[in-house]
Design an enzyme around this catalytic site. Structure first.
Site, PDB file in Angstrom:
ATOM      1  N   SER A 172       0.656  -1.414   0.280  1.00 12.64           N
ATOM      2  CA  SER A 172      -0.578  -0.374  -0.119  1.00 12.64           C
ATOM      3  C   SER A 172       0.872   1.192   0.205  1.00 12.64           C
ATOM      4  O   SER A 172       2.235   1.075  -0.293  1.00 12.64           O
ATOM      5  CB  SER A 172      -0.450  -0.227   1.185  1.00 12.64           C
ATOM      6  OG  SER A 172      -2.015  -1.423   1.526  1.00 12.64           O
TER       7      SER A 172
ATOM      8  N   SER B 264      -3.399  -3.211  -2.566  1.00 15.27           N
ATOM      9  CA  SER B 264      -2.430  -2.031  -2.225  1.00 15.27           C
ATOM     10  C   SER B 264      -4.178  -1.061  -2.194  1.00 15.27           C
ATOM     11  O   SER B 264      -5.115  -0.631  -2.290  1.00 15.27           O
ATOM     12  CB  SER B 264      -1.588  -2.093  -3.336  1.00 15.27           C
ATOM     13  OG  SER B 264      -0.735  -0.817  -3.154  1.00 15.27           O
TER      14      SER B 264
ATOM     15  N   ASP C 270      -3.911   2.577  -1.525  1.00 18.02           N
ATOM     16  CA  ASP C 270      -3.036   3.643  -2.193  1.00 18.02           C
ATOM     17  C   ASP C 270      -4.142   4.776  -1.870  1.00 18.02           C
ATOM     18  O   ASP C 270      -4.875   5.103  -2.659  1.00 18.02           O
ATOM     19  CB  ASP C 270      -3.225   3.427  -3.458  1.00 18.02           C
ATOM     20  CG  ASP C 270      -1.967   2.091  -3.998  1.00 18.02           C
ATOM     21  OD1 ASP C 270      -1.108   2.165  -3.218  1.00 18.02           O
ATOM     22  OD2 ASP C 270      -2.217   2.038  -4.994  1.00 18.02           O
TER      23      ASP C 270
END
Lengths: 385, 385, 385, 385
Positions: free
Chosen positions: A261, A299, A301
């Protein structure tokens, strides 16, 4: 059970050491735009950063490799005076608390703190407890707090299910937050983080932007923990495809895709309204994309942007005044956001150091020599800065 | 007033000529991933594309340089059977009609059409009129249509305020839509478009993706009209910084920032639910970011994604069934979206040809020789494809 | 083919007649809050409304029952000076063009126009053409326009697939827009509309709000075409359950659910930033909910809000100033939005008149006598207003 | 410091007592639609609810009036098998963690827990700790958890800054969650809550819906803590305007506007895809609006919806299958959501009991006798239920 966290004196030493370490552009990585004096988010007046790093080998064999990073938009005044802010989740496999109120109010009240995935709760309540301890009502005038706490997952190197972040660590990160250079790499919330399968962590950068006659700064701070090896591009050079060895993950489930991340914090002293800051937050993802990321499913983000201007616009009057950048003059801030994000990520990779952690897992930092060699090979080496 | 639009026979010739022209990878531009047989959105079975190109020098001195591009997700069956779809506006300085219903229903009914900014209305109503003419109720079962029509601004080369797109052009684009190779460059909606201050237009590309035992294709089609010169990166090479001359814009207002836009259409035969297609649409922006874009204020960077799978899920029963990719298996589709978008944009630039238009404005296409020279200089030339 | 649209003189007469007609509160419907002098969106200084009503029985048997309603936030100055604005789609089975840019910029440039579903395109391009005709660049400084055009579906009474709205009708609605009382019921875009299976159309209302020492007005204008009979509540009285007869729809597909839509335009002179106007837009749906709506699948319930304050904040300078209401002082504006929306809808129903249209379809207006009787029965009759 | 939380035996007694208490429809409040057997969210097979109530007068004078309510979509199987889910923030002055991932994945993993504002963190980490304790990886296959925890503010009656919710309370709420009747009023997370300035708390209701040949249930559970007195409408009757006395707030800052919040959890066994559940979540706000709410600035009105169908669609295969309701058949579920929400709120008010708490603050429950009297006065009394 003995515990040797980074105590104050050692942290200071560590910061000193870090200052002597080369950053990405010192190595010759070329970047666009002009950085501020520190090339850090703290180039924006008033912002302070506090980091508590927890590195400890426990008697039971578990390894603590985690911490907390706190960004205070107005330093100690953050408690009393919010900033305009906004967020954008490029891929929401992560947590950032406080975003419903951030979206609704356009205000960020208090600090942004970043830690590991399983410690978001303790950090959140601890931020509230610190606010209570400081006394008085919240800046909102109501008697509640909705702090912004974000995370990335350090469970590869850190005993994440040991829940080692404690309220006192949060208190210390807030209390010790300061202006000046920001320590990068294996520190604070970034202690056990990994990106593109290299050891990673905290990174920062900044850009100077002229809008009309005004000089502004845009700063980025990242806690970077995303990305697969192959896709890594630095300055457009396909670094990942050349450095396919020394991958940290032997578990096929992990090598199958992105499992990390990245939290990106963008700050500016340019006066921007909340809806404009959402535009800024979106651009952080374009800096990330330059690194080769495709924002994998695993992830988280998640990006947040705030402006330290308009302190008077946060008062409790019936009618308030705010300054803001005219819509046709905003492109320089957009470009600076992309550029500062890109450099902050490379800075995180360059500052990181090899680390051994939980269950014998190991993460190697990117080799500065290899990086320089590849930049030269692709004629992207920029020795003159 | 005489008018010589691209009539059918000429268009066919033009397509033939175009087929003989090199595409980006023919020139040696390196890309990631494996393209489909046509390296086009039409690699996905069932998709047809129709383009009407309007190029004419009017007696009154005005120059028509515009057109319409229509993408039919299920070819002629698009009227009766929607597809799952979603959209994402990276920077909403543009129009894409029909998105409120796309968001709400998760369905794209009928074609996606793309034209110039000031002709969205005529195209929209003409799509409805064609549906009415085809008879029967809409696929929705209600008697109304909410077509998806998008645009970019060709007013630099085209007499945009002459409103030269007419309902019959839309009818023809829909009627003549076909599978097979897609003409690129100065055609259809892309006729008068410009990107990174080079002549640009329509481009397409595709990627093959294996998910478990299944083989899928992801295709991209772009109408590219965005970007400033300096920021242009191709395959990581800072092309724009080397090719600073021959800029088309002499108006400082235009050179001050992005004034174009890009519409990106992503299609796949992989079964994806609407909320998954929104994730796909977001990734189109990461392909755009690889080109150096920072999504300038003046740019309408709007993306739509759809899946041709699940035709049976579009019926009017009370309970329906849909297939979809498991959440942990989606990364290959994300990466393919980024890659296909990146290549489709470069294809649009490479296929475009110099054009002179309204008010003597001129846009030069990127020089293939210069591009190859720079790729070689930065060791990114990939002659083997 | 003869055509007798509402020509200017007749429209004026019609307006006069309407002025003599009772509005909802004249009948004794109780409402919360204090209305402005006109109890109309035009209570906000500067706002003008233009409506063109098309009612014609064509020689071929088709019935024209449609029109255009234009709301100009700053009257004739709307072309040059945008307003801050925002939108919210409660249920997106409808079209409102221009919203991507509205979201991105926080600005509404030019008028809001409302028409029937299949005429959105012609209205959109006609708004641009009028702007071009007025000369000079757009307020944005760029040479393109992204007008806001919304719709509801009048195909039950109107020959919607005859596409009877023409550019000249749009030009006239814009040219003749004026301040003062707003005609309600079967006029403008609302000509052929139906709500809760009663004849409906355009309605408006306003509320006075004190914020600190400041006096502001919130106005609503609706084009109401939503809702099933049973769910209709007026002032909390279950009117729909009592008036189950005289339903207009004999087609079971239609009686099965909501097939209409409602466009709600909220305006205020209170200074609000774009993110605050999104909050206002959301509250319009709460006024709608008070009427018994559950925002059926077939209903395009789309709301837009704008503030006429901050004209100076729309200039093209690098740094601008805006006023805004402090976050803790906004509740009065929220409540006013809910209240004005609720009353505007009831006003639309009360002002509407029985209409016969396409294919012999018929829509009966709600009986004033029955409404009063039911209000009395439930002790909600409020004769003193 | 002695502490007498609601221990297990007492809780059971309390539940028994509550079962004997009248619910809203027992009093004669009229509602639309047909409830399930329990008229509770637990009418949906598999859902379990666990509540821990903390009521204690501390030796230091502080009053504990808080707790935790946990909803497990699939009971004990919730750990292993997610549900499709979505959320909607009508007014985001509140916290619901885990929503970034909910939006992205369309999946709700694990329970929904609700507590007080300042205990969200401890509850969140405790949910993770329980998952860790249960052993094995998360349902996601990754080794992290992003639990959904929501809150409303009970600081008027509860010593909220004493942080009295502890991990063991969360563990107990999860462990003791059960099907069957759900205790309402002053229990669990709702212990210290207040709505429309009456004592309030937890409430629930359900509706039976026929879609085609299928029978489904929609259930709502609310933690209600929102609203000012004047605006309260029950069954359309302006209750609040009649019961202006006995307000709890003497602090003008509080009486000036909404200072509470409402969390609404909607569950169904109807098969719905994530984008359809977002539509459901939005409708919860329309039920709230029927109560007279205008979603005041200080109110965190946040809704979550999930479907217990499609357990097989949550597996880890590359390609999965899901059922879903056809778009034109969804209206019954929308209406049921509005109706169940409305009744759940009134149930929370009716079940609540007077409470004295922190700093001598007192909140009186609505008088059943007064409520009945007003319903009769407005001819809305419905004795036949």
């Amino acid at each position: 059970m003995s515990r040797i966290p980074c105590v104050l004196a050692l942290c200071a030493l560590s910061a000193l050491a870090s200052a002597a370490q080369p950053r990405a552009r010192d190595l010759g990585v070329p970047f666009e735009g002009s950085p501020g004096p520190l090339n850090a988010i703290t180039d924006i007046a008033g912002i302070t950063v506090g980091q508590v790093t927890l590195i400890e080998d426990l008697a039971n064999g578990n390894k603590v490799r985690t911490g907390v990073t706190a960004i205070l938009p107005r330093g100690p005044a953050s408690k009393a005076t919010p900033v305009f802010g906004a967020w954008f989740p490029l891929n929401g496999n992560g947590e950032m608390t406080g975003t419903a109120w951030l979206d609704e109010s356009g205000q960020l009240e208090g600090p942004v703190t970043i830690t590991n995935t399983h410690s978001v709760g303790v950090v959140r309540d601890a931020v509230i407890a610190e606010r209570v301890r400081a006394g008085g009502a919240d800046a909102s005038g109501y008697w509640w707090s909705l702090p912004v706490v974000a995370e990335t997952w350090d469970g590869h190197l850190n005993d994440i299910n040991g829940f080692h972040v404690r309220p006192e660590h949060v208190a210390r990160a807030l209390a010790e937050a300061k202006s000046g250079p920001v320590e990068e790499g294996n520190v604070g919330g970034g202690t056990g983080m990994v990106c593109h399968e290299f050891k990673c962590g905290i990174g920062t950068a900044s850009r100077l932007v002229k809008v009309g006659d005004h000089d502004y700064t845009v700063g980025a701070l990242v806690q970077a923990n995303y990305g697969v090896r192959d896709s890594l591009r630095i300055a457009g050079v396909p670094i990942g495809q050349h450095l396919r060895n020394d991958r940290i993950y032997t578990d096929p489930a992990l090598t199958a895709g992105e499992t990390g991340s990245i939290i990106i914090v963008i700050a500016t002293d340019a006066p921007l309204l909340p809806h404009q800051l959402k535009r800024i937050a979106k651009r952080a993802g374009m800096g990330l994309a330059r690194m080769g990321s495709y924002a994998g499913n695993g992830s988280g983000d998640i990006f947040i942007a705030f402006s330290t201007a308009n302190a008077d616009a946060q008062k409790r009057d019936a009618v308030l005044q705010a300054s803001f950048i005219g819509i046709e003059h905003i492109d320089g801030l957009f470009a600076a956001t992309v550029q500062a994000t890109e450099e902050a990520i490379v800075n995180a990779m360059v500052a990181a150091r090899d680390m051994r952690g939980q269950d014998g897992h190991y993460a190697k930092a990117i080799s500065h020599a290899e990086l320089v060699k590849l930049l030269k090979r692709y004629r992207r080496f920029n020795p003159l800065r």
